[in-house]
Design an enzyme around this catalytic site. Structure first.
Site, PDB file in Angstrom:
ATOM      1  N   CYS A 195      16.138   6.301  43.017  1.00 15.36           N
ATOM      2  CA  CYS A 195      15.433   7.044  41.963  1.00 15.36           C
ATOM      3  C   CYS A 195      14.602   8.186  42.542  1.00 15.36           C
ATOM      4  O   CYS A 195      14.485   9.254  41.932  1.00 15.36           O
ATOM      5  CB  CYS A 195      14.526   6.102  41.175  1.00 15.36           C
ATOM      6  N   THR A 196      14.029   7.968  43.710  1.00 14.69           N
ATOM      7  CA  THR A 196      13.235   9.019  44.347  1.00 14.69           C
ATOM      8  C   THR A 196      14.091  10.239  44.656  1.00 14.69           C
ATOM      9  O   THR A 196      13.687  11.382  44.398  1.00 14.69           O
ATOM     10  CB  THR A 196      12.586   8.485  45.640  1.00 14.69           C
TER      11      THR A 196
END
Length: 211
Positions: A31-32
């Site tokens: 997700c980062t």
């Protein structure tokens, strides 16, 4: 609820296309990289008249701390809003909780999905990925270009289409309608065995230049 981040955003979708990124959770590796890519390419979406926002079951403090990591790792400035749904009320109503993917407390996380929202607030496209697979932003932009191009032009985009390439004349159009819309020499018919020797009001595979 809506995060108290340093920008305003209405919780009701306005008559502008939006792309909503559902992500399983803050402070997670895939997700980062995704939210960082969204930040780096935000201008590409802006010039297409599209606004971005994120969504997960984290609270505003979590989002604020995570944004610092995203920006440090990817050098992208996160200017789009992130929805907060720590109680999972909205996620449950939307049906986007993954019961097979849970946090440390045993609570389900949101699926890794992309929603493209039309001006009438309906969903134009939804793509869902497994938690282990990051999204392809080139494909998201390609799909967005296709949706915007085909919305009002009586065309469709073929396999692997990219902006600027030829498009397909919509199948419902008869050849007479295509003549009127594109000009008799404005499209080309692809001859196929199934149509050989037949008198047709339309050929099913016809290409024209992108509008």
């Amino acid at each position: 609820s809506l995060c108290s981040l340093p920008y305003s955003f209405s919780p009701t979708f306005t008559p502008i296309k939006r792309i909503v990124f559902m992500h399983p959770g803050d402070f997670t590796p895939v997700c980062t990289t995704e939210l960082g890519e969204a930040a780096l390419r935000a201008e590409e979406f802006t010039k297409r008249g599209t606004k971005l926002c994120g969504f997960s079951c984290n609270d505003s403090d979590s989002h604020k701390g995570w944004i610092k990591d995203i920006e440090a790792v990817t050098n992208g400035e996160v200017k789009f809003p992130l929805f907060c749904d720590p109680n999972r009320d909205a996620a449950a109503k939307l049906g986007i909780l993954d019961e097979n993917l849970k946090d440390a407390k045993g609570l389900p996380l949101t699926v890794r999905s992309v929603y493209i929202i039309k001006p009438d607030k309906t969903i134009a496209l939804m793509m869902t990925y497994p938690a282990s697979t990051g999204r392809n932003f080139d494909e998201i932009i390609r799909v967005l270009d296709s949706l915007q191009l085909t919305a009002n032009n009586s065309v469709a985009t073929p396999v692997n289409w990219k902006q600027g390439e030829d498009v397909i004349v919509n199948f419902p159009l008869s050849n007479a309608d295509a003549d009127e819309k594109f000009g008799k020499d404005g499209y080309r018919i692809v001859e196929v065995p199934s149509e050989a020797g037949k008198v047709l009001d339309k050929n099913y595979l016809r290409y024209t230049s992108a509008p």
